[in-house]
Design an enzyme around this catalytic site. Structure first.
Site, PDB file in Angstrom:
ATOM      1  N   TRP A 200       0.857  -1.187   0.000  1.00 38.11           N
ATOM      2  CA  TRP A 200       0.000   0.000   0.000  1.00 38.11           C
ATOM      3  C   TRP A 200       0.896   1.242   0.000  1.00 38.11           C
ATOM      4  O   TRP A 200       1.886   1.314   0.731  1.00 38.11           O
ATOM      5  CB  TRP A 200      -0.904   0.003   1.243  1.00 38.11           C
ATOM      6  CG  TRP A 200      -1.610   1.327   1.388  1.00 38.11           C
ATOM      7  CD1 TRP A 200      -2.691   1.753   0.682  1.00 38.11           C
ATOM      8  CD2 TRP A 200      -1.245   2.394   2.260  1.00 38.11           C
ATOM      9  NE1 TRP A 200      -3.022   3.038   1.052  1.00 38.11           N
ATOM     10  CE2 TRP A 200      -2.140   3.458   2.028  1.00 38.11           C
ATOM     11  CE3 TRP A 200      -0.225   2.571   3.203  1.00 38.11           C
ATOM     12  CZ2 TRP A 200      -2.075   4.675   2.712  1.00 38.11           C
ATOM     13  CZ3 TRP A 200      -0.156   3.781   3.888  1.00 38.11           C
ATOM     14  CH2 TRP A 200      -1.076   4.809   3.638  1.00 38.11           C
ATOM     15  N   ARG A 444      -9.991  -2.029   7.761  1.00 32.20           N
ATOM     16  CA  ARG A 444     -10.529  -0.664   7.805  1.00 32.20           C
ATOM     17  C   ARG A 444     -11.976  -0.687   8.298  1.00 32.20           C
ATOM     18  O   ARG A 444     -12.841   0.013   7.777  1.00 32.20           O
ATOM     19  CB  ARG A 444     -10.442   0.000   6.438  1.00 32.20           C
ATOM     20  CG  ARG A 444     -10.246   1.509   6.544  1.00 32.20           C
ATOM     21  CD  ARG A 444     -10.416   2.195   5.201  1.00 32.20           C
ATOM     22  NE  ARG A 444     -10.030   3.595   5.317  1.00 32.20           N
ATOM     23  CZ  ARG A 444     -10.505   4.555   4.535  1.00 32.20           C
ATOM     24  NH1 ARG A 444     -11.345   4.287   3.577  1.00 32.20           N
ATOM     25  NH2 ARG A 444     -10.119   5.789   4.706  1.00 32.20           N
ATOM     26  N   LYS A 477     -15.230   8.589  -8.595  1.00 31.90           N
ATOM     27  CA  LYS A 477     -14.047   7.861  -8.126  1.00 31.90           C
ATOM     28  C   LYS A 477     -14.566   6.604  -7.441  1.00 31.90           C
ATOM     29  O   LYS A 477     -15.169   6.673  -6.377  1.00 31.90           O
ATOM     30  CB  LYS A 477     -13.260   8.732  -7.151  1.00 31.90           C
ATOM     31  CG  LYS A 477     -12.039   8.057  -6.538  1.00 31.90           C
ATOM     32  CD  LYS A 477     -11.281   9.073  -5.667  1.00 31.90           C
ATOM     33  CE  LYS A 477     -10.160   8.455  -4.860  1.00 31.90           C
ATOM     34  NZ  LYS A 477      -9.575   9.424  -3.919  1.00 31.90           N
ATOM     35  N   TRP A 478     -14.366   5.467  -8.083  1.00 31.33           N
ATOM     36  CA  TRP A 478     -14.902   4.178  -7.612  1.00 31.33           C
ATOM     37  C   TRP A 478     -13.801   3.492  -6.808  1.00 31.33           C
ATOM     38  O   TRP A 478     -12.825   3.016  -7.375  1.00 31.33           O
ATOM     39  CB  TRP A 478     -15.316   3.338  -8.822  1.00 31.33           C
ATOM     40  CG  TRP A 478     -15.883   1.987  -8.521  1.00 31.33           C
ATOM     41  CD1 TRP A 478     -15.229   0.938  -7.939  1.00 31.33           C
ATOM     42  CD2 TRP A 478     -17.204   1.518  -8.808  1.00 31.33           C
ATOM     43  NE1 TRP A 478     -16.067  -0.149  -7.846  1.00 31.33           N
ATOM     44  CE2 TRP A 478     -17.284   0.177  -8.377  1.00 31.33           C
ATOM     45  CE3 TRP A 478     -18.333   2.100  -9.399  1.00 31.33           C
ATOM     46  CZ2 TRP A 478     -18.441  -0.588  -8.521  1.00 31.33           C
ATOM     47  CZ3 TRP A 478     -19.478   1.337  -9.542  1.00 31.33           C
ATOM     48  CH2 TRP A 478     -19.528   0.006  -9.096  1.00 31.33           C
ATOM     49  N   ASP A 479     -13.993   3.453  -5.506  1.00 29.38           N
ATOM     50  CA  ASP A 479     -12.926   2.984  -4.619  1.00 29.38           C
ATOM     51  C   ASP A 479     -13.216   1.566  -4.125  1.00 29.38           C
ATOM     52  O   ASP A 479     -14.357   1.068  -4.199  1.00 29.38           O
ATOM     53  CB  ASP A 479     -12.810   3.950  -3.424  1.00 29.38           C
ATOM     54  CG  ASP A 479     -11.405   3.993  -2.843  1.00 29.38           C
ATOM     55  OD1 ASP A 479     -10.610   3.077  -3.120  1.00 29.38           O
ATOM     56  OD2 ASP A 479     -11.126   4.948  -2.093  1.00 29.38           O
ATOM     57  N   MET A 480     -12.193   0.909  -3.587  1.00 29.08           N
ATOM     58  CA  MET A 480     -12.331  -0.451  -3.045  1.00 29.08           C
ATOM     59  C   MET A 480     -11.199  -0.601  -2.039  1.00 29.08           C
ATOM     60  O   MET A 480     -10.042  -0.756  -2.416  1.00 29.08           O
ATOM     61  CB  MET A 480     -12.175  -1.439  -4.201  1.00 29.08           C
ATOM     62  CG  MET A 480     -12.551  -2.864  -3.906  1.00 29.08           C
ATOM     63  SD  MET A 480     -11.139  -3.839  -3.408  1.00 29.08           S
ATOM     64  CE  MET A 480     -11.782  -5.477  -3.577  1.00 29.08           C
ATOM     65  N   ASP A 549      -1.899   6.073  -2.941  1.00 27.10           N
ATOM     66  CA  ASP A 549      -2.211   7.036  -1.889  1.00 27.10           C
ATOM     67  C   ASP A 549      -0.966   7.809  -1.473  1.00 27.10           C
ATOM     68  O   ASP A 549      -1.061   8.744  -0.684  1.00 27.10           O
ATOM     69  CB  ASP A 549      -2.806   6.313  -0.669  1.00 27.10           C
ATOM     70  CG  ASP A 549      -4.296   6.071  -0.841  1.00 27.10           C
ATOM     71  OD1 ASP A 549      -4.891   6.647  -1.772  1.00 27.10           O
ATOM     72  OD2 ASP A 549      -4.873   5.303  -0.041  1.00 27.10           O
TER      73      ASP A 549
HETATM   74  C1  GLA Z   1      -8.714   5.364  -0.280  1.00 25.02           C
HETATM   75  C2  GLA Z   1      -8.325   6.222  -1.460  1.00 25.02           C
HETATM   76  C3  GLA Z   1      -8.110   7.640  -1.014  1.00 25.02           C
HETATM   77  C4  GLA Z   1      -9.367   8.164  -0.361  1.00 25.02           C
HETATM   78  C5  GLA Z   1      -9.762   7.251   0.789  1.00 25.02           C
HETATM   79  C6  GLA Z   1     -11.108   7.653   1.363  1.00 25.02           C
HETATM   80  O1  GLA Z   1      -7.658   5.191   0.595  1.00 25.02           O
HETATM   81  O2  GLA Z   1      -7.193   5.713  -2.077  1.00 25.02           O
HETATM   82  O3  GLA Z   1      -7.755   8.451  -2.114  1.00 25.02           O
HETATM   83  O4  GLA Z   1     -10.399   8.225  -1.305  1.00 25.02           O
HETATM   84  O5  GLA Z   1      -9.841   5.906   0.381  1.00 25.02           O
HETATM   85  O6  GLA Z   1     -11.486   6.841   2.393  1.00 25.02           O
END
Ligand code: GLA
Length: 731
Positions: A200, A444, A477-480, A549
């Protein structure tokens, strides 16, 4: 260009623009790998490379040593349990529990097209008659299995796409325990293996190691392609660098578990293979059903890593990324994550938007924290309703105000997840992936939704599309943000639990497919805790992926170098953030942060209302630079000139326009040194007979000189200092 079959020699010949791939049929039934390499016009005699004239000979001539034949024949796709003890491509179990699989050649077809893969992302042709596909049909009649090995090429690219489809032609169910998508056996050439590894916030660092005897594995069993190991592997001949050496590369168009293997074995052969990771995988195939394995892109280069990279970039820009944005400038965005984290409201966001507009920024992206009661990361995933305490009047009110400032609006979502502390989980605990009787492990503070279930996919679709329909939203922004474990689905029967990981990925693809077809103008950015799902599967749906990140300009040099080894700059999410950097505390000049982010999709990740006036003024310049250079960065040919990751002192990359009329060189002096003179940089990819002027100077060089003699970079005073050099062809 094209694909043909020489019936007399029993050889299939696949010719791309500059490579040849040969497949041979030995003993009338075994599909062998003969050659992959530089293009060859006349391949007469090629079948000898299958070495069927040497001991132990083919089974029709020496049945008593059939197993030895199986164990050293150069397979194109390796069976299991019938004598070949190397890494197998396929394992299929019958109801009786037997799992041997031996594939015999049956027939073939050559098509002048490239078909899609059911439910999966895959490369595509833009126009009819510009692609070729070879389907080699094999069978194991003992178990009623048909296996179709597919090879596709495009007229304008050197990549070869491989995939495999299994059909149950018998009358009893079969269990697929393993199905890789591509494999081949080569003579060992003292190969080195190159992969992209990390963690990460430290994704895709280039890693090289010698291929010694045994198996060398790159893989993910995390349910996503992962931060740790990217689904890319290349074998390199000794001494390979950017400009020379032979490279055999595979990259998987898939976002879940994968396995890539380089196996050096007896008789000095090397098997290279890639596909879905078999660990935990088992797919029940009913009579008449088929199973489609995802696509592997294979690239060969005889001109080092640089040519491999440019082949991947062209292929993905032209034949993989579907988005209408692929060849367009993206709006310069400002994202509030590092600016506010969860602590924001409409007023704060509108303040940011106002200041951003004055600096030339074009879109505000509201990140995590706008829904449910999410004021930290402990709750509310799954409850996609606006938090009216933060955003009174809802999303529409906020979006209208942001638009009134002259900015577009984008939003963050994490649709695949559920917080145990959410209304969704309280109503449907069985919708989370978990094993009855075992407390599921949190990451998380969240769990993963079971997207193998149609009703869960439906819920996610309904809730996310309702959000998108509620206001004028231009970007998602589609996050996972977590990986999968405690694998259990409340709906799958016991003998289908092994399908969960793959069905999950198919569920994600179905959602993304719906998203881009029903909201065709949406700009989609994929993300997974930064760059945990930076793969070709995601690129099919989203033209950009958040790279990491870690936004520190120096750390980004290695991350972006590794990413750009395979994936085009046009898809690399890169932003300028504030200092000291939130991930690791380093302070770098604002200019350097801008220059590094200009290599990607570009934007800001900071509180623009709090930074200095000088930095704000610089944003005005940087947003202009973005629009000036982005067409070149997005569409051009990428050359890696120097690597800080290797030399620990400085970094340099170059983008050349396709017509070679301009080039942009980005140079970063990471560490300053004393008692050295200026540094010489040699460029690449220019017109040797052209004349190039360094913009804003009277310096003119010939292309030939810049590529051989080079130009001098004066050493700036201090660490972390960058320069852009723009050369324009003037003659
Ligand atoms: C992830 C994304 C970040 C942000 C956070 C929000 O870590 O990579 O850019 O969007 O989630 O919780």
């Amino acid at each position: 260009m094209g694909i043909q079959y020489d019936k007399d020699a029993g050889i299939f010949q696949i010719d791309t623009r500059s490579t040849t791939y040969l497949i041979g049929i030995a003993d009338g039934k075994y599909v062998g790998h003969i050659y992959y390499g530089k293009k060859i016009g006349d391949c007469r005699g090629a079948q000898r490379l299958m070495r069927t004239g040497e001991h132990p000979f083919v089974p029709s001539e020496n049945l008593r040593e059939k197993c030895r034949f199986m164990d050293n024949f150069p397979w194109e796709y390796a069976g299991w349990g019938t004598g070949d003890y190397r890494e197998s491509s396929i394992q299929v179990r019958t109801m009786e529990g037997y799992s041997a699989c031996e594939l015999y050649y049956d027939s073939y077809e050559i098509l002048r097209e490239k078909t899609g893969l059911k439910g999966l992302p895959a490369t595509f042709a833009k126009e009819e008659g510009t692609a070729w596909t070879l389907n080699i049909i094999c069978r194991d009649k003992c178990i009623g299995l048909k296996v179709i090995l597919s090879y596709s090429i495009f007229d304008d690219n050197d990549g070869i796409m491989r995939s495999v489809r299994l059909v149950n032609e018998g009358d009893a169910p079969l269990y697929i325990d393993r199905v890789l998508s591509a494999s081949w056996d080569m003579d060992n050439e003292a190969f080195e293996m190159l992969s992209l590894t990390g963690a990460w916030a430290r994704e895709r660092h280039m890693t090289r190691c010698p291929v010694t005897y045994g198996r060398h594995v790159i893989s993910s069993i995390r349910g996503e392609s992962s931060h740790q190991e990217n689904p890319f592997m290349a074998l390199l001949t000794p001494g390979t660098d950017q400009e020379k050496g032979q490279v055999y590369a595979m990259n998987f168009i898939y976002s879940g578990n994968f396995l890539a293997v380089a196996q050096a074995s007896q008789y000095d052969s090397v098997r290279m293979a890639m596909g879905i990771h078999p660990e935990g995988f088992c797919w029940k195939l009913m009579p008449g059903e088929d199973f489609q394995a995802p696509e592997v892109v294979c690239v060969y280069s005889d001109e080092g890593l640089g040519k491999m990279t440019r082949t991947f970039h062209d292929l993905y820009r032209e034949h993989l990324i579907r988005s209408p944005y692929v060849h367009k400038d993206r709006p310069v965005l400002i994202n509030n994550w590092e600016a506010t984290y969860f602590n924001f409201n409409t007023e704060k966001l509108v303040d940011i938007a106002k200041e951003a507009k004055a600096c030339g920024i074009e879109m505000l992206v509201m990140d995590d924290g706008w829904f449910g009661k999410r004021n930290d990361d402990n709750s509310s995933l799954g409850d996609w309703t606006v938090n009216e305490e933060k955003l009174p009047g809802g999303l529409k009110n906020l979006v209208d105000q942001v638009k009134a400032q002259g900015l577009k609006f984008g939003i963050w979502v994490e649709p695949e997840m559920v917080s145990p502390d959410s209304d969704l989980y309280r109503a449907h605990p069985d919708w989370a992936i978990q094993i009855p009787g075992r407390a599921p492990g949190l990451m998380r503070a969240q769990l993963v939704l079971d997207l193998s279930r149609p009703e869960v996919v439906e819920y996610v679709w309904e809730s996310i599309s309702a959000v998108l329909n509620s206001a004028d939203i231009s970007y998602v922004k589609w996050d996972m943000n977590r990986q999968l474990c405690d694998l259990g689905s409340a709906c799958l029967p016991p003998d289908r639990q092994g399908e969960l990981m793959h069905r999950y990925v198919l569920g994600v693809y179905e959602l993304l497919e719906r998203l881009i077809t029903q909201f065709p103008h949406l700009l989609l950015e994929n993300c997974s805790g930064g760059g945990g799902r930076f793969d070709g599967g995601m690129l099919y749906y989203s033209p950009q992926i958040w790279c990491s990140d870690d936004t520190d300009a120096v750390e980004r040099l290695a991350i972006q170098e590794g990413t750009a080894l395979v994936y085009p700059l046009s898809c690399m999410g890169a932003h300028v953030s504030d200092c000291p950097n939130h991930a690791l505390g380093r302070v770098t000049p604002f200019t350097t942060r801008g220059h590094v982010a200009l290599a990607g999709t570009f934007g800001y990740e900071l509180d623009i209302t709090k930074i200095s006036q000088a930095d704000r003024d610089e944003i005005k310049e940087q947003t202009k630079l973005y629009h000036k250079y982005h067409p070149l960065v997005r569409e051009g040919d990428y050359y890696r000139i120097a690597s800080w990751h290797e030399n620990h002192l400085y970094d340099c990359w170059q983008v050349v326009s396709k017509d070679r009329t301009e080039t942009l060189v980005t140079y970063v002096q990471v560490l300053s040194q004393i008692s050295f003179r200026s540094r010489r940089l040699r460029l690449q990819g220019l017109d040797p007979r052209g004349l190039y002027q360094l913009e804003d100077t009277d310096e003119i060089y010939s292309g030939e000189w810049l590529m051989n003699g080079g130009f001098l970079v004066q050493r700036p005073f201090g660490d972390f200092i960058s320069r852009l050099y723009h050369f324009i062809k003037v003659g």
